[in-house]
Design an enzyme around this catalytic site. Sequence first.
Site, PDB file in Angstrom:
ATOM      1  N   ASP A   1      11.668 -14.945 -15.580  1.00  0.00           N
ATOM      2  CA  ASP A   1      10.857 -13.750 -15.411  1.00  0.00           C
ATOM      3  C   ASP A   1      11.268 -12.715 -16.460  1.00  0.00           C
ATOM      4  O   ASP A   1      12.448 -12.511 -16.725  1.00  0.00           O
ATOM      5  CB  ASP A   1      11.050 -13.169 -13.994  1.00  0.00           C
ATOM      6  CG  ASP A   1       9.962 -12.179 -13.635  1.00  0.00           C
ATOM      7  OD1 ASP A   1       9.140 -12.483 -12.740  1.00  0.00           O
ATOM      8  OD2 ASP A   1       9.915 -11.077 -14.243  1.00  0.00           O
TER       9      ASP A   1
ATOM     10  N   HIS B   1       2.004 -18.396  -8.666  1.00  0.00           N
ATOM     11  CA  HIS B   1       3.383 -18.554  -9.136  1.00  0.00           C
ATOM     12  C   HIS B   1       4.351 -18.358  -7.985  1.00  0.00           C
ATOM     13  O   HIS B   1       4.095 -17.604  -7.052  1.00  0.00           O
ATOM     14  CB  HIS B   1       3.707 -17.571 -10.270  1.00  0.00           C
ATOM     15  CG  HIS B   1       3.403 -16.137  -9.962  1.00  0.00           C
ATOM     16  ND1 HIS B   1       2.132 -15.605 -10.038  1.00  0.00           N
ATOM     17  CD2 HIS B   1       4.204 -15.126  -9.558  1.00  0.00           C
ATOM     18  CE1 HIS B   1       2.166 -14.332  -9.700  1.00  0.00           C
ATOM     19  NE2 HIS B   1       3.410 -14.008  -9.396  1.00  0.00           N
TER      20      HIS B   1
ATOM     21  N   HIS C   1       8.324 -17.303  -7.170  1.00  0.00           N
ATOM     22  CA  HIS C   1       9.561 -16.699  -7.675  1.00  0.00           C
ATOM     23  C   HIS C   1      10.744 -17.460  -7.080  1.00  0.00           C
ATOM     24  O   HIS C   1      10.771 -17.716  -5.866  1.00  0.00           O
ATOM     25  CB  HIS C   1       9.684 -15.238  -7.238  1.00  0.00           C
ATOM     26  CG  HIS C   1       8.619 -14.324  -7.748  1.00  0.00           C
ATOM     27  ND1 HIS C   1       8.822 -13.440  -8.789  1.00  0.00           N
ATOM     28  CD2 HIS C   1       7.331 -14.128  -7.349  1.00  0.00           C
ATOM     29  CE1 HIS C   1       7.714 -12.750  -8.999  1.00  0.00           C
ATOM     30  NE2 HIS C   1       6.790 -13.142  -8.140  1.00  0.00           N
TER      31      HIS C   1
END
Length: 113
Positions: A29, A99, A101
């Site tokens: 990220d 997505h 995390h």
Amino acid sequence: MDCIFCQIVAGEVPSDIVYQDEEVVAFRDINPVAPTHLLIIPKRHIPSLAHLSETELPIIGHMVKVANQLAREGGVAESGYRLVINCGEQGGQLVPHLHMHLLGGRRLSGGLG
Ligand code: AMP
């Protein structure tokens, strides 16, 4: 193609890719909130969890499998980690490409928002 994550998949936008296979890409990220903060995304453009079709459901299992593997490789499997998928505006989703995390490497808050 104006999706930033599709551009990462296509190699048109630089990213720190840590894993990829036929189905998914994982990269760091750009704005990490934990020592380990990776994003696991399907290569195919799926806007969000809410857009997953029945036939696309297996991609979630594959994303979890890859996240677990990356957690082990990143040394956070023992200490613990969190997988998060935000969905939609009020779910905190900013990038409209599905997505997951992977967060770890520090004690995360117990709050759920
Ligand atoms: P979300 O709020 O769940 O949509 O999270 C989107 C995440 O994508 C945020 O944590 C951003 O820091 C991250 N992000 C946005 N653009 C990029 C990029 N070009 N490379 C890596 N991460 C990105």
